[in-house]
Design an enzyme around this catalytic site. Structure first.
Site, PDB file in Angstrom:
ATOM      1  N   TRP A 146       0.825  -1.203   0.000  1.00 53.62           N
ATOM      2  CA  TRP A 146       0.000   0.000   0.000  1.00 53.62           C
ATOM      3  C   TRP A 146       0.864   1.261   0.000  1.00 53.62           C
ATOM      4  CZ3 TRP A 146      -3.817  -2.692  -1.290  1.00 53.62           C
ATOM      5  CH2 TRP A 146      -4.223  -3.826  -0.575  1.00 53.62           C
ATOM      6  N   ARG A 229      -0.946  12.599   8.725  1.00 52.94           N
ATOM      7  CA  ARG A 229      -2.337  12.820   9.168  1.00 52.94           C
ATOM      8  C   ARG A 229      -2.766  14.257   8.902  1.00 52.94           C
ATOM      9  NH1 ARG A 229      -0.341   9.932  13.957  1.00 52.94           N
ATOM     10  NH2 ARG A 229      -0.787   7.738  13.584  1.00 52.94           N
ATOM     11  N   GLU A 350      -3.479   6.568   7.319  1.00 53.33           N
ATOM     12  CA  GLU A 350      -2.816   7.325   8.385  1.00 53.33           C
ATOM     13  C   GLU A 350      -3.527   7.169   9.727  1.00 53.33           C
ATOM     14  OE1 GLU A 350      -0.024   8.226   7.640  1.00 53.33           O
ATOM     15  OE2 GLU A 350      -0.149   8.284   5.463  1.00 53.33           O
TER      16      GLU A 350
END
Length: 370
Positions: A146, A229, A350
């Site tokens: 990913w 984030r 995240e």
């Protein structure tokens, strides 16, 4: 100097009109990547001596919001590049910064963030990739999955288990033993060029390690994930704003029984909620950015809160945007179907929303007992 206004103009000209085509193609074209470099958008937060613009974090959040409004896949590429570039600038040696920072700032080298594995997400306790000291350097083995931008990145920021702790390593793509396998047909952010990266007996020099090894699991990784984030939170605000703009335009032009959708109370309620949540999420993001600029440790929790609120709002309002568009929202003639798919990804990457809620609740408990 790039700011929200210039970023919005860039997105409206070069990104938003073509984002659906990028989504269908499963990649962002090289021409756009070059335009991003020319606009100075890859790593403007780096200091001028490193080739950046010294941009503050509040402004960077605004820029990433605008990019996310136009294309979540491009914003995802900015996110992981930001994580790599900041980590080098913050934790790299003078030699590492000299080698990598100017190339990152100019977009001559694109970075990607390699933490997740087939059996582990952002939980470092599940990392199985290893880096063993050998001959004054390191030998890297493992698989990362990913990896956003993995199909295109020139250098990977890889987190691996060492004898002492978790280490962060800079691994050029062309290093022998590195294999990149594209991951296609994802639900959302389909143009972010995801990949699985294998490292088989990859020999690295000693200067591939960023910072003291024992710091990584705590200081380095915490800071890097915090910036990820923050960027995802900004992109989520952008999705809410995009849903609002698309839905308001559609509601004004579409009629039911001779009445514009925009005059119907239930549609007005949906639009008012979008306006409110976009503003609220933007304020939470700005607070996190101000705390970053001030060097306050509380920015970590502020970013958790901003990311949780913005990503859940994005998912909710993307669903409502599709509803407002009706059958048209399920087709390819309008962008809201893409917003819907991209917004779901924001609730996962995240740190999933479930992890976010546990973390935020833990902070509430500490404040209660503190």
């Amino acid at each position: 100097m790039t700011d929200r206004r210039s970023a919005r103009a860039f997105v409206d000209t070069h990104v938003a009109p073509y984002a659906d085509a990028y989504d269908r193609a499963g990649r962002v074209p090289e021409e756009l990547l070059r335009r991003v470099a020319e606009a100075g958008l890859w790593a403007p937060f780096l200091p001028p001596e490193a080739g950046g613009a010294g941009m503050d974090w509040v402004t960077l959040g605004e820029v990433h919001e605008e990019v996310g409004r136009g294309c979540s896949s491009l914003r995802s590429l900015l996110t992981v590049h930001t994580m790599a570039a900041w980590t080098v600038q913050r934790w790299g040696s003078s030699e590492q910064r000299e080698r990598w920072a100017p190339a990152f700032a100019a977009g001559e080298r694109l970075g990607a963030f390699c933490l997740s594995e087939p059996g582990a997400g952002s939980d470092t306790s599940g990392i199985t990739t290893t880096a063993a000291e050998s001959g004054g350097g390191w030998v890297l083995n493992g698989v990362k999955k990913w990896t956003t931008g993995g199909q295109r990145a020139d250098v990977f920021l890889v987190f691996a288990r060492t004898a002492a702790s978790i280490g962060a390593f800079l691994v050029p793509r062309d290093t022998p033993g590195v294999e990149v396998r594209p991951i296609d047909d994802m639900l959302g952010t389909r143009a972010s060029m995801l990949a699985e990266i294998s490292f088989t007996d990859v020999v690295l020099d000693k200067d591939a390690l960023l910072g003291p090894s024992g710091f990584t699991a705590g200081m380095v990784l915490t800071g890097t994930l915090d910036l990820g984030r923050y960027s995802v939170a900004a992109g989520s605000v952008g999705i809410v704003q995009a849903c609002l703009e698309a839905s308001a335009a559609y509601a004004a032009s579409r009629e039911v029984g001779g009445t514009p959708l925009a005059k119907l109370p239930l549609i007005q309620a949906k639009l008012s909620d979008m306006v409110t949540d976009a503003r609220a999420a933007r304020l939470l993001l700005a607070e996190a950015g101000r705390l970053k600029d001030a060097g306050e440790a509380s920015t970590i929790m502020a970013t958790w809160v901003a990311k949780y609120f913005a990503s859940t709002a994005a998912a909710r309002h993307a669903s409502e945007a599709v509803q407002i568009h009706g059958a048209n929202g399920c087709g390819t003639d309008y962008p809201v179907a893409r917003y819907y798919r991209d917004a779901k990804v924001m609730e996962i990457i995240e740190g999933s929303n479930e992890i976010q809620r546990m973390t935020i609740a833990g902070q509430a408990d500490r404040e209660k007992t503190g």
